[in-house]
Each structure stands twice: as C-alpha cells, then as structure tokens.
Design an enzyme around this catalytic site. Structure first.
Site, PDB file in Angstrom:
ATOM      1  N   LEU A   1      10.457 -20.850  -5.540  1.00 43.41           N
ATOM      2  CA  LEU A   1       9.616 -19.473  -4.424  1.00 43.41           C
ATOM      3  C   LEU A   1       8.586 -19.989  -5.620  1.00 43.41           C
ATOM      4  O   LEU A   1       8.506 -19.881  -6.455  1.00 43.41           O
ATOM      5  CB  LEU A   1      10.079 -18.267  -4.520  1.00 43.41           C
ATOM      6  CG  LEU A   1       9.135 -16.684  -4.058  1.00 43.41           C
ATOM      7  CD1 LEU A   1       9.421 -17.383  -2.345  1.00 43.41           C
ATOM      8  CD2 LEU A   1       9.924 -15.576  -4.425  1.00 43.41           C
TER       9      LEU A   1
ATOM     10  N   HIS B   1       2.052   3.622  -8.766  1.00 44.32           N
ATOM     11  CA  HIS B   1       2.311   2.108  -9.647  1.00 44.32           C
ATOM     12  C   HIS B   1       3.339   1.397 -10.646  1.00 44.32           C
ATOM     13  O   HIS B   1       3.191   0.265 -10.244  1.00 44.32           O
ATOM     14  CB  HIS B   1       0.897   2.215 -10.229  1.00 44.32           C
ATOM     15  CG  HIS B   1      -0.789   2.370  -9.570  1.00 44.32           C
ATOM     16  ND1 HIS B   1      -0.565   1.809  -8.567  1.00 44.32           N
ATOM     17  CD2 HIS B   1      -1.659   3.158  -9.875  1.00 44.32           C
ATOM     18  CE1 HIS B   1      -1.638   2.400  -7.764  1.00 44.32           C
ATOM     19  NE2 HIS B   1      -2.479   3.052  -8.443  1.00 44.32           N
TER      20      HIS B   1
ATOM     21  N   ASP C   1       0.848  -1.001   0.248  1.00 52.17           N
ATOM     22  CA  ASP C   1       0.190   0.011  -0.099  1.00 52.17           C
ATOM     23  C   ASP C   1       1.219   1.433   0.181  1.00 52.17           C
ATOM     24  O   ASP C   1       1.920   1.581   0.643  1.00 52.17           O
ATOM     25  CB  ASP C   1      -0.872   0.059   0.947  1.00 52.17           C
ATOM     26  CG  ASP C   1      -2.033   0.996   1.270  1.00 52.17           C
ATOM     27  OD1 ASP C   1      -2.451   1.461   0.237  1.00 52.17           O
ATOM     28  OD2 ASP C   1      -2.959   1.618   1.960  1.00 52.17           O
TER      29      ASP C   1
HETATM   30  C1  IPE Z   1      -5.287  -2.598  -0.299  1.00 47.89           C
HETATM   31  O1  IPE Z   1      -5.269  -1.430  -0.439  1.00 47.89           O
HETATM   32  C2  IPE Z   1      -5.376  -3.330  -1.555  1.00 47.89           C
HETATM   33  C3  IPE Z   1      -4.019  -3.969  -2.305  1.00 47.89           C
HETATM   34  C4  IPE Z   1      -2.917  -3.608  -1.693  1.00 47.89           C
HETATM   35  C5  IPE Z   1      -4.607  -3.820  -3.133  1.00 47.89           C
HETATM   36  P1  IPE Z   1      -6.864  -0.230  -0.371  1.00 47.89           P
HETATM   37  O2  IPE Z   1      -5.493   0.782  -0.654  1.00 47.89           O
HETATM   38  O3  IPE Z   1      -7.118  -0.740  -1.269  1.00 47.89           O
HETATM   39  O4  IPE Z   1      -7.086  -0.616   1.284  1.00 47.89           O
HETATM   40  P2  IPE Z   1      -7.792   0.817   1.931  1.00 47.89           P
HETATM   41  O5  IPE Z   1      -9.255   0.797   0.911  1.00 47.89           O
HETATM   42  O6  IPE Z   1      -6.692   1.692   2.315  1.00 47.89           O
HETATM   43  O7  IPE Z   1      -8.434   0.020   3.076  1.00 47.89           O
HETATM   44  C1  IPE Z   2      -1.356   0.549  -3.222  1.00 49.47           C
HETATM   45  O1  IPE Z   2      -1.674   1.480  -2.958  1.00 49.47           O
HETATM   46  C2  IPE Z   2      -1.954   0.037  -5.104  1.00 49.47           C
HETATM   47  C3  IPE Z   2      -3.678  -0.548  -4.793  1.00 49.47           C
HETATM   48  C4  IPE Z   2      -4.617  -0.642  -4.490  1.00 49.47           C
HETATM   49  C5  IPE Z   2      -3.027  -1.246  -6.671  1.00 49.47           C
HETATM   50  P1  IPE Z   2      -2.542   2.469  -3.434  1.00 49.47           P
HETATM   51  O2  IPE Z   2      -3.139   2.741  -4.900  1.00 49.47           O
HETATM   52  O3  IPE Z   2      -3.601   2.481  -2.699  1.00 49.47           O
HETATM   53  O4  IPE Z   2      -1.967   4.060  -2.362  1.00 49.47           O
HETATM   54  P2  IPE Z   2      -2.639   5.305  -1.399  1.00 49.47           P
HETATM   55  O5  IPE Z   2      -2.951   4.113  -0.392  1.00 49.47           O
HETATM   56  O6  IPE Z   2      -3.628   5.944  -2.294  1.00 49.47           O
HETATM   57  O7  IPE Z   2      -1.180   5.408  -1.644  1.00 49.47           O
HETATM   58 MG    MG Z   3      -4.204   2.528  -0.338  1.00 52.18          MG
END
Ligand code: IPE
Ligand code: IPE
Ligand code: MG
Length: 225
Positions: free
Chosen positions: A124, A29, A12
């Site tokens: 792995l 990303h 995240d």
């Molecule tokens: C969790 O992150 C999902 C992934 C890392 C793919 P999110 O950014 O979607 O989660 P929330 O919305 O903060 O719970």
């Molecule tokens: C996690 O990073 C990746 C996915 C959920 C695909 P985020 O896109 O949720 O990044 P933040 O949490 O908004 O910074």
């Molecule tokens: Mg996120």
C-alpha cells in the site's frame, strides 16, 4: 465489480468528538491518530487497495489557534516516528503530498526520513496530505510547467501535481458534505461517500461497508452502460 484502488479520506470530526466527551480538542486529534493507524493497516491487508490518501492538515488549517496547530505538528512527528516499524512490517510506502516548505526543519527531516526508509516498500502507498490544498497544488503545478513551449495538456498537468493518481472512492467523516479543498483535480470522477461518524469513531467495519456499497455502483465516466 469496481475496485477501490485509490481511497481518499477527509478525516473530519476530531474536535467535536473530544468536545462531546468534555475533553480538549487535542484529545480528539490523539484519538484520530490511532484510527489512522488502524485504517492504514486494514487497507494494507486488502489487495484491491493500492493507495490511501489521508487529509491530515490543510492549507487553511493554519487559521486555527496557535496551540492547536503546534499540537498537530508534534502529533504528526510522533506518529511518523512511532509508525516507522509498522510501515516496514506491513510493506507500506509513505508519500507526503502538500507544500512541506511551511514546516519546521525537524518535521521536514522526519518526513523525509520515513519516506526514504519506506521507499522500497511495494505494498500500500499511504499518502498523507500535509499543508495540502488542491488549489495550491494546482497553482504550484501550473507554475512548474508554464514555461513549456507547448500548450499544457491534461497529462502534463496531472504529472506535475503532488498526487498523480485519480481517486476511486472519496470518503468524508464528520457529517459535512464538502471537499474543503481536497484533491479537486484527482476526484473528478470519484464516488463520494459522506458519513456522520466522527473520525475517532470510524472503524474498519464501516470502511468495509462503504467499500461494499462502492463496488455495486455503476461507474460510467460519462459513457453509457
Ligand atoms: C478538512 O477539515 C481538513 C482536514 C480533515 C485535514 P476541516 O475541519 O479543516 O474543514 P472545514 O473547515 O470544515 O471545511
Ligand atoms: C479534523 O478534525 C482534523 C484536522 C482538520 C486536523 P477537526 O479538528 O476539523 O474536527 P472538527 O471538525 O472541529 O470536529
Ligand atoms: Mg473539521
């Protein structure tokens, strides 16, 4: 000492990483994709680690703006195609989890191709969670076994899940302390580590440090020392 046989990561913080740099979220990303590669290669060279499960796209992530979702789909397809050589070179088997039926035909074909081409690899296992939600996974599993004559057992349900392996070490980057619907069944006794580091800044050094701390933990599984 504990062995981190199965590590699961909630990757995240990509969007915030980009915003902090005045870049578009999608740049985060892209940077995150490069870290996936680094961390996977590191794990493939660590003999203790058998399985690395990475949360890449949740069942809830469809709520994001259409353009971001489309970008993520394209990035995933490109990542898999570009990485095939590395999977094979590092003896990594690719195994997706999640409900892939929601993806385009082309992406599904790519996923299947990488899975088939790495099926012989016995190092792995890198498992990417794609359109994955633990509640959805459990429901699909229950529906697939509900007509059995006998009562459903723990082993039956566990075997019907996409991910059949309990998690030893679960890490979430990005500063939030929640599971966001990730591996709810498999993480029943996982050790949980949360770091403020945003995923694109996460390094093999930090992972190494977390593993070192994990090894020192006394895991009791409800028993006594
Ligand atoms: C969790 O992150 C999902 C992934 C890392 C793919 P999110 O950014 O979607 O989660 P929330 O919305 O903060 O719970
Ligand atoms: C996690 O990073 C990746 C996915 C959920 C695909 P985020 O896109 O949720 O990044 P933040 O949490 O908004 O910074
Ligand atoms: Mg996120």
């Amino acid at each position: 000492m504990n062995r981190a046989r199965h590590i699961a990561i909630i990757m995240d913080g990509n969007g915030r990483w980009a915003e902090l740099k005045d870049k578009k979220r999608v740049k985060g990303h892209e940077a995150g994709g490069r870290v996936v590669k680094e961390i996977t290669t590191y794990c493939s060279n660590n003999k203790d680690i058998e399985r690395l499960t990475l949360y890449a796209f949740s069942t809830e992530n469809w709520k994001r703006p259409r353009l971001e979702v489309e970008f993520l789909m394209k990035l995933l397809e490109k990542y898999l195609k570009d990485e095939l050589e590395n999977y094979i070179k590092n003896n990594i088997r690719f195994e997706p989890i999640g409900d892939l039926r929601a993806f385009s035909k082309s992406l599904r074909k790519t996923i299947q191709n990488i899975q088939e081409k790495t099926a012989h690899c016995d190092g792995l296992v890198q498992s990417l969670a794609l359109n994955y939600g633990a509640q959805d996974e459990i429901l699909r599993a229950l529906n697939s076994i509900k007509n059995s004559e006998k009562d459903i057992t723990e082993a039956m349900l566990s075997n019907a899940l996409d991910c059949k392996h309990s998690v030893d070490l679960l890490i979430r980057t990005g500063g939030d302390h929640r599971l966001s619907n990730f591996l709810l069944w498999q993480a029943a006794y996982a050790e949980l580590f949360f770091t403020d580091t945003l995923w694109p800044d996460f390094t093999t050094n930090e992972l190494e440090k977390i593993i070192k701390d994990f090894k020192k933990i006394e895991r009791r599984f409800g028993g006594l020392k």
